[in-house]
Scaffold this motif. Sequence first.
Motif, PDB file in Angstrom:
ATOM      1  N   SER A  48      47.274  32.452  25.134  1.00 50.52           N
ATOM      2  CA  SER A  48      46.645  33.773  25.087  1.00 50.52           C
ATOM      3  C   SER A  48      45.197  33.699  24.632  1.00 50.52           C
ATOM      4  O   SER A  48      44.456  34.678  24.734  1.00 50.52           O
ATOM      5  N   LYS A  97      51.063  36.648  27.974  1.00 52.68           N
ATOM      6  CA  LYS A  97      50.911  38.102  27.887  1.00 52.68           C
ATOM      7  C   LYS A  97      49.453  38.556  27.905  1.00 52.68           C
ATOM      8  O   LYS A  97      49.178  39.751  28.061  1.00 52.68           O
ATOM      9  N   VAL A  98      48.525  37.607  27.744  1.00 51.22           N
ATOM     10  CA  VAL A  98      47.098  37.943  27.697  1.00 51.22           C
ATOM     11  C   VAL A  98      46.357  37.120  28.736  1.00 51.22           C
ATOM     12  O   VAL A  98      46.605  35.920  28.890  1.00 51.22           O
ATOM     13  N   ARG A 125      50.875  37.893  36.132  1.00 52.54           N
ATOM     14  CA  ARG A 125      52.049  38.714  36.456  1.00 52.54           C
ATOM     15  C   ARG A 125      52.797  39.206  35.227  1.00 52.54           C
ATOM     16  O   ARG A 125      53.513  40.181  35.293  1.00 52.54           O
ATOM     17  N   ARG A 126      52.649  38.499  34.100  1.00 50.92           N
ATOM     18  CA  ARG A 126      53.356  38.907  32.884  1.00 50.92           C
ATOM     19  C   ARG A 126      52.425  39.551  31.865  1.00 50.92           C
ATOM     20  O   ARG A 126      52.871  39.989  30.806  1.00 50.92           O
ATOM     21  N   ALA A 127      51.152  39.571  32.140  1.00 52.15           N
ATOM     22  CA  ALA A 127      50.168  40.014  31.149  1.00 52.15           C
ATOM     23  C   ALA A 127      50.281  41.500  30.837  1.00 52.15           C
ATOM     24  O   ALA A 127      50.430  42.329  31.730  1.00 52.15           O
ATOM     25  N   THR A 128      50.216  41.797  29.562  1.00 48.40           N
ATOM     26  CA  THR A 128      50.161  43.186  29.113  1.00 48.40           C
ATOM     27  C   THR A 128      48.751  43.548  28.655  1.00 48.40           C
ATOM     28  O   THR A 128      48.454  44.701  28.389  1.00 48.40           O
ATOM     29  N   GLN A 129      47.894  42.520  28.564  1.00 53.13           N
ATOM     30  CA  GLN A 129      46.495  42.735  28.167  1.00 53.13           C
ATOM     31  C   GLN A 129      45.586  41.926  29.093  1.00 53.13           C
ATOM     32  O   GLN A 129      45.678  40.700  29.162  1.00 53.13           O
ATOM     33  N   LEU A 130      44.697  42.624  29.793  1.00 52.09           N
ATOM     34  CA  LEU A 130      43.759  41.993  30.709  1.00 52.09           C
ATOM     35  C   LEU A 130      42.336  42.175  30.188  1.00 52.09           C
ATOM     36  O   LEU A 130      41.903  43.296  29.925  1.00 52.09           O
ATOM     37  N   SER A 148      48.418  41.673  38.938  1.00 57.84           N
ATOM     38  CA  SER A 148      49.320  41.735  37.789  1.00 57.84           C
ATOM     39  C   SER A 148      50.683  42.228  38.263  1.00 57.84           C
ATOM     40  O   SER A 148      50.774  43.123  39.095  1.00 57.84           O
ATOM     41  N   GLY A 149      51.746  41.603  37.731  1.00 54.22           N
ATOM     42  CA  GLY A 149      53.095  41.965  38.154  1.00 54.22           C
ATOM     43  C   GLY A 149      53.397  41.413  39.542  1.00 54.22           C
ATOM     44  O   GLY A 149      52.634  40.651  40.129  1.00 54.22           O
TER      45      GLY A 149
END
Length: 248
Positions: free
Chosen positions: A77, A109-110, A139-144, A172-173
């Motif tokens: 991250s 996640k980042v 694809r798994r990131a919650t923070q870009l 993403s995703g």
Amino acid sequence: MRTKLVKGAFGVLILVSGMLLVGPATVGVVPAEASSQGAHMMIHRSTSLDAASTAIPTPGQPTVSDSAQSTVRTSSSTNKAESVSMATSNCDGCSGVATTFQVVYFDGKVANADNSAVAWSSCAGCSSSAVAVQLVVARRATQLNVNNRALALNVECTECTTSSAAIQFVISGGTRRDLSAQAKDMISQIQTELGQRLQNTPRSQGLQRSAPLAKSLTDDTAARLAQIILKDVGASSVQRNIDVRSGQ
């Protein structure tokens, strides 16, 4: 005044290239193969999270093209991917074209990524064009945290063509399919074509005409690349960040 302007322009270039020298350590890198083509055309393939191309023509080598290609993967991250393309001309009649294409997969996640294109000219009848294309797959990131920027400078230029284009795609995703080697080759070819077309923009058109033309060429190229990416990885959508500059 000329000395101050030249120092200022070089300062911007050094600042951007400094980003590459202090990049974080690489984690989970996908190996890439190095190769070169011709005396004036170098293609670098990097296994670092930093990818850079630099085209600097000289009186002894007035036409220079440099290209960098990179595919990397990280789960950290704290890692940042940085893609930079720089072209500079300071000899009369010289031309430099730099292109960088980076694909980076963030498995955590980042996702942190920067994409930059810089072109600078100070000469008569010369040209500099830089194109940086970056595909960020998170694809798994919650923070870009992504940035995309272009810079083009003319310093006491006469009939110069100076253009830079930064194109960044973010997915993403969605599907886990990676971009194929065939798609990468197609994107690289189209990117090189854009660099050459920006370089060959008629110098007599002036900034008022060359700037809209550069933007139109870059927008069309980005649309073509987006279609290739979406079809190849099976994604339903891709975010496009585009910045285009012409020297003034």
